[in-house]
Motif scaffolding. Structure first.
Motif, PDB file in Angstrom:
ATOM      1  N   THR A  48       0.827  -1.204   0.000  1.00 54.08           N
ATOM      2  CA  THR A  48       0.000   0.000   0.000  1.00 54.08           C
ATOM      3  C   THR A  48       0.860   1.251   0.000  1.00 54.08           C
ATOM      4  O   THR A  48       0.573   2.201  -0.724  1.00 54.08           O
ATOM      5  CB  THR A  48      -0.891   0.002   1.243  1.00 54.08           C
ATOM      6  OG1 THR A  48      -1.409  -1.291   1.398  1.00 54.08           O
ATOM      7  CG2 THR A  48      -1.988   0.969   1.097  1.00 54.08           C
TER       8      THR A  48
ATOM      9  N   TYR B 169      -6.408   1.577  -5.606  1.00 57.49           N
ATOM     10  CA  TYR B 169      -5.492   0.611  -5.011  1.00 57.49           C
ATOM     11  C   TYR B 169      -5.543   0.615  -3.496  1.00 57.49           C
ATOM     12  O   TYR B 169      -5.595  -0.441  -2.882  1.00 57.49           O
ATOM     13  CB  TYR B 169      -4.068   0.872  -5.506  1.00 57.49           C
ATOM     14  CG  TYR B 169      -3.848   0.214  -6.822  1.00 57.49           C
ATOM     15  CD1 TYR B 169      -3.678  -1.155  -6.899  1.00 57.49           C
ATOM     16  CD2 TYR B 169      -3.840   0.937  -7.995  1.00 57.49           C
ATOM     17  CE1 TYR B 169      -3.516  -1.776  -8.099  1.00 57.49           C
ATOM     18  CE2 TYR B 169      -3.673   0.324  -9.201  1.00 57.49           C
ATOM     19  CZ  TYR B 169      -3.510  -1.032  -9.252  1.00 57.49           C
ATOM     20  OH  TYR B 169      -3.356  -1.654 -10.440  1.00 57.49           O
ATOM     21  N   VAL B 170      -5.528   1.788  -2.863  1.00 57.21           N
ATOM     22  CA  VAL B 170      -5.533   1.816  -1.405  1.00 57.21           C
ATOM     23  C   VAL B 170      -6.933   1.536  -0.876  1.00 57.21           C
ATOM     24  O   VAL B 170      -7.125   0.781   0.072  1.00 57.21           O
ATOM     25  CB  VAL B 170      -5.014   3.173  -0.901  1.00 57.21           C
ATOM     26  CG1 VAL B 170      -5.013   3.207   0.610  1.00 57.21           C
ATOM     27  CG2 VAL B 170      -3.623   3.406  -1.418  1.00 57.21           C
ATOM     28  N   GLY B 171      -7.937   2.138  -1.524  1.00 62.57           N
ATOM     29  CA  GLY B 171      -9.286   1.979  -1.010  1.00 62.57           C
ATOM     30  C   GLY B 171      -9.913   0.655  -1.349  1.00 62.57           C
ATOM     31  O   GLY B 171     -10.805   0.204  -0.645  1.00 62.57           O
TER      32      GLY B 171
ATOM     33  N   VAL C 130      -8.177  -2.339  -3.699  1.00 59.95           N
ATOM     34  CA  VAL C 130      -7.391  -3.549  -3.947  1.00 59.95           C
ATOM     35  C   VAL C 130      -6.674  -4.014  -2.683  1.00 59.95           C
ATOM     36  O   VAL C 130      -6.668  -5.208  -2.365  1.00 59.95           O
ATOM     37  CB  VAL C 130      -6.398  -3.307  -5.104  1.00 59.95           C
ATOM     38  CG1 VAL C 130      -5.470  -4.487  -5.250  1.00 59.95           C
ATOM     39  CG2 VAL C 130      -7.149  -3.099  -6.388  1.00 59.95           C
ATOM     40  N   ALA C 131      -6.122  -3.060  -1.905  1.00 62.63           N
ATOM     41  CA  ALA C 131      -5.416  -3.453  -0.678  1.00 62.63           C
ATOM     42  C   ALA C 131      -6.388  -4.085   0.308  1.00 62.63           C
ATOM     43  O   ALA C 131      -6.070  -5.100   0.947  1.00 62.63           O
ATOM     44  CB  ALA C 131      -4.742  -2.240  -0.062  1.00 62.63           C
ATOM     45  N   ILE C 132      -7.590  -3.503   0.409  1.00 62.51           N
ATOM     46  CA  ILE C 132      -8.595  -4.058   1.319  1.00 62.51           C
ATOM     47  C   ILE C 132      -8.995  -5.461   0.873  1.00 62.51           C
ATOM     48  O   ILE C 132      -9.114  -6.391   1.690  1.00 62.51           O
ATOM     49  CB  ILE C 132      -9.813  -3.122   1.338  1.00 62.51           C
ATOM     50  CG1 ILE C 132      -9.439  -1.732   1.829  1.00 62.51           C
ATOM     51  CG2 ILE C 132     -10.910  -3.696   2.190  1.00 62.51           C
ATOM     52  CD1 ILE C 132      -9.159  -1.644   3.271  1.00 62.51           C
ATOM     53  N   LEU C 133      -9.173  -5.623  -0.446  1.00 62.26           N
ATOM     54  CA  LEU C 133      -9.508  -6.947  -0.995  1.00 62.26           C
ATOM     55  C   LEU C 133      -8.432  -7.957  -0.636  1.00 62.26           C
ATOM     56  O   LEU C 133      -8.727  -9.078  -0.210  1.00 62.26           O
ATOM     57  CB  LEU C 133      -9.578  -6.842  -2.513  1.00 62.26           C
ATOM     58  CG  LEU C 133     -10.917  -6.830  -3.172  1.00 62.26           C
ATOM     59  CD1 LEU C 133     -10.741  -6.674  -4.651  1.00 62.26           C
ATOM     60  CD2 LEU C 133     -11.622  -8.124  -2.885  1.00 62.26           C
ATOM     61  N   MET C 134      -7.166  -7.548  -0.814  1.00 61.48           N
ATOM     62  CA  MET C 134      -6.070  -8.474  -0.534  1.00 61.48           C
ATOM     63  C   MET C 134      -6.072  -8.867   0.937  1.00 61.48           C
ATOM     64  O   MET C 134      -5.839 -10.025   1.283  1.00 61.48           O
ATOM     65  CB  MET C 134      -4.744  -7.828  -0.887  1.00 61.48           C
ATOM     66  CG  MET C 134      -4.466  -7.887  -2.360  1.00 61.48           C
ATOM     67  SD  MET C 134      -2.882  -7.205  -2.722  1.00 61.48           S
ATOM     68  CE  MET C 134      -2.827  -7.589  -4.459  1.00 61.48           C
ATOM     69  N   ILE C 135      -6.338  -7.874   1.815  1.00 68.88           N
ATOM     70  CA  ILE C 135      -6.339  -8.177   3.243  1.00 68.88           C
ATOM     71  C   ILE C 135      -7.470  -9.131   3.571  1.00 68.88           C
ATOM     72  O   ILE C 135      -7.288 -10.108   4.312  1.00 68.88           O
ATOM     73  CB  ILE C 135      -6.442  -6.861   4.030  1.00 68.88           C
ATOM     74  CG1 ILE C 135      -5.065  -6.237   4.111  1.00 68.88           C
ATOM     75  CG2 ILE C 135      -6.982  -7.091   5.407  1.00 68.88           C
ATOM     76  CD1 ILE C 135      -5.058  -4.862   4.606  1.00 68.88           C
TER      77      ILE C 135
END
Lengths: 392, 175, 105
Positions: B33, B59-61, B63-68
């Motif tokens: 992130t 990406y921050v709002g 994709v990163a949340i999805l990955m987590i």
């Protein structure tokens, strides 16, 4: 105007007397300091106001011991928070546990930087200001996750996952209901949006049917986005202790609290800018009172509305919350976009006004009939809470 | 080359390397992130602010949340940390990517493109961007809308637990 | 406003691309492999914007538009890819690509 000119004069005198190399930094600091101190003071005032108003709603006095009418209560609270022991759990991920409240506060405060406080008072004049606002708002989800995960506590993790699910779901209606204003104003920059509503109260966007619907949707989504009651299930005290803030104490807990309030102020200021005319007075005669005053007045009205809602509405269940977001807010926001398009296409006159009102009313009626007629009213079964009390 | 660019580029690269090499997977996603935010800042320095903000938003709002969420749904409590350490594997993989880096940097430094163009004085205007999206690139935009809808439905279908899969096999009646 | 030179941007994005590639080659977790692919995609995006910034044509916005399309496609790819990872995890009880061969029959 004189007030804004005065502020700008003071700033330019201060910056021009500084040495050459320091000027950009000094200029940035001079823009940031008034905003941060104003909202810091507002935070202290609103915590007291909220406790007082909640007390009155619940038929009691609220804090009244510290100073006359308890007005020094925020000072006492601050001293208490600062002198409390700062406890970090042994198994916690120390660096992330430390960074999470700071990141949350940062994202909340960055949003304040693009709000126009007056015709010439914008800290950063981005051409895509509202995209910036929503982009930094999206980073708050990550901070909440960091807080919940780094605590190594089941309640904290569950609370943070609930918070993220809620924020992600309500972000969509939030952005969609602000898009209708951007369509009407034809710009993404917030000071242009505010400028397009100059004149009297009648030229504010809330005075159109799509603007009213958009404003209501935006305010509901704002409540969910900043985890205020009735959407405060992420930190529901009776179920999850305090959600992602469970393992925080002392000053870090205060920072979480501050971040939540600053995020609420930022969202209220954005609502005022988008729908309520921003820094413009309700009547052109009142223009001698400076713009920032009007913005803060509108902001305070919205904050009082939020406190009133908190005092009177029961908390929603997690599944009701999701259902409301996806089955009511999202379709309504999309239909509101269509009605805005009709209003613009029909020349922004009374014909467009009527058609837009018709579309919104029909959609609201159809959606609410559909949602209340579906056969999901049967008795709920609970997997883990089933006991002798519930068996009958 | 400005100092601001140097700082952003080094931070971005360092966090990208950290994201690809840390042992704790949640730390990896958080570092990733940081590097996404760094890239958004590079876009801002290239005077393309809308793209930079869209990068942070996506990406921050998202994709990163999805990955987590995917990490938390797949680790099962134990697999959060990598256990085995295979030096050969890391040696070969590292060499391949370093060789590619050498080839790329060599060809960039030799190419005539970087000599004859200085930075042109221009700023991305959001209005131009929007207009070219709905006039010039209308068909790709519509195709993209279709793609996103398909991806939404497809992702929901794939990730549903098998028991709740909505399409039940039809019982054969006529044969 | 002075912006970074073209060579600096290109080398920066080449470094990012190779970091992503190294991640894809080295890590043994499907989610991190996906993260590496995202890094590589982003490196390509930086090149688009850098070339657009240094191109003499003044009213052309092809670079940023291309990046916006790439962003949307990357988001779709991440959604579907992570859904696939979750589904694979349900089947094999692991997200390590090396342990998947033996159970496949």
């Amino acid at each position: 105007m004189w007030f804004e000119d005065l502020l700008i004069q003071i700033k330019s005198v201060l910056v021009l007397n500084a040495p050459e190399g320091l000027r950009p930094i000094l200029s940035a600091m001079l823009s940031a300091t008034p905003i941060l101190s104003a909202f810091g003071g507002l935070f202290a005032a609103v915590t007291l106001l909220e406790r007082k108003m909640l007390g009155r709603i619940q038929n009691r006095y609220g804090p009244n011991r510290v100073g006359p009418f308890g007005i020094f209560q925020p000072v006492a609270d601050g001293i208490k928070m600062l002198t409390k022991e700062d406890i970090v759990p042994k198994t916690a991920d120390h660096s992330i546990h430390f960074l999470a409240p700071l990141l949350l506060l940062l994202t909340a405060m960055l949003g304040l930087s693009v709000i126009p406080y007056g015709e010439k008072l914008v800290a950063i004049r981005f051409e895509a200001g509202i995209v910036f606002f929503f982009a930094v708002g999206g980073a708050a989800e990550l901070a909440v996750f960091m807080a919940g995960w780094a605590s190594r506590n089941k309640y904290a993790l569950l609370g943070s996952l609930r918070a993220i699910a809620q924020m992600v779901s309500y972000e969509i209606p939030l952005i969609l209901s602000s898009v209708c204003v951007l369509m009407a104003a034809g710009t993404l920059s917030l000071d242009e949006v505010a400028k397009s509503q100059s004149g009297s109260m009648l030229s504010w966007y809330i005075m159109t049917p799509w603007g009213l619907m958009g404003c209501v949707l935006f305010l509901i989504a704002t409540l969910a986005e900043v985890n205020r009651s009735p959407f405060d299930i992420p930190e529901a005290e009776s179920e999850l202790i305090a959600g992602h803030m469970t393992e925080y104490s002392g000053f870090k807990y205060a920072v979480f609290f501050l971040a939540e309030f600053v995020a609420m102020f930022a969202m209220c200021a954005l609502t005022a800018t988008l729908f309520l005319g921003g820094y413009h007075p309700p009547l052109p005669i009142l223009a001698f009172i400076p713009g920032p005053f009007w913005l803060f007045a509108k902001l305070m009205v919205l904050v009082l509305l939020f406190i009133w809602i908190r005092g009177t509405m029961p908390r929603l269940r997690a599944d009701q919350l999701m259902e409301f977001a996806w089955k009511f807010m999202l379709p309504m926001a999309v239909i509101n976009l269509i009605s805005t398009g009709c209003w613009i296409a029909l020349g922004r006159g009374s014909l467009g006004w009527g058609l837009s009102a018709l579309i919104n009313l029909a959609a609201y009626g159809a959606l609410s009939r559909w949602l209340s007629s579906r056969p999901n009213q049967q008795k709920r079964t609970y997997r883990f809470a089933e006991g002798p009390m519930h068996a009958a | 080359m400005t100092t601001v660019f140097c700082i952003t580029a080094l931070t971005t690269l360092a966090s990208a390397v950290a994201a690809m090499s840390l042992r704790n997977l949640v730390h990896c996603v958080l570092c990733l992130t940081v590097s996404f935010i760094g890239m958004a800042m590079v876009y801002l320095q290239l005077s393309s602010q809308f793209v930079g903000f869209a990068q942070v938003m996506v990406y921050v709002g998202a994709v990163a949340i999805l990955m987590i969420f995917a990490l938390l749904m797949t680790r099962g409590g134990q697999e959060l940390f990598m256990r085995e350490w295979r030096p050969m594997h890391w040696l070969v993989g590292g060499l391949v990517s370093l060789a590619l880096l050498a080839v790329l940097v060599g060809s960039i430094l030799q190419s005539p493109v970087i000599q004859n163009t200085g930075p042109v004085d221009k700023v991305e205007r959001v209005k131009d961007l929007g207009q070219s999206l709905v006039y010039e690139y209308l068909l790709p935009l519509e195709a993209l809308a279709l793609l996103l809808t398909v991806a939404l439905i497809g992702a929901a279908l794939i990730a549903l637990p098998p028991k709740q899969y909505p399409i039940k096999p039809q019982p054969r009646e006529n044969s | 406003m002075n912006s970074p030179s073209l060579a600096a941007c290109l080398i920066f994005s080449a470094c990012l691309f190779c970091t992503g590639l190294a991640g894809v080659l080295l890590r043994r977790n499907l989610i991190l492999i996906l993260a590496g692919i995202e890094l590589m995609l982003n490196a390509a995006n930086i090149n688009f914007v850098a070339f657009w910034r240094h191109h003499p044509a003044s009213d052309d916005v092809a670079g940023p538009v291309m990046v916006l399309f790439a962003l949307a496609i990357a988001a779709a790819e991440a959604a579907v890819g992570l859904a696939l990872v979750i589904s694979i995890f349900r089947h094999y009880k692991s997200t390590n690509p090396e342990t998947m061969e033996d159970k496949s029959s």
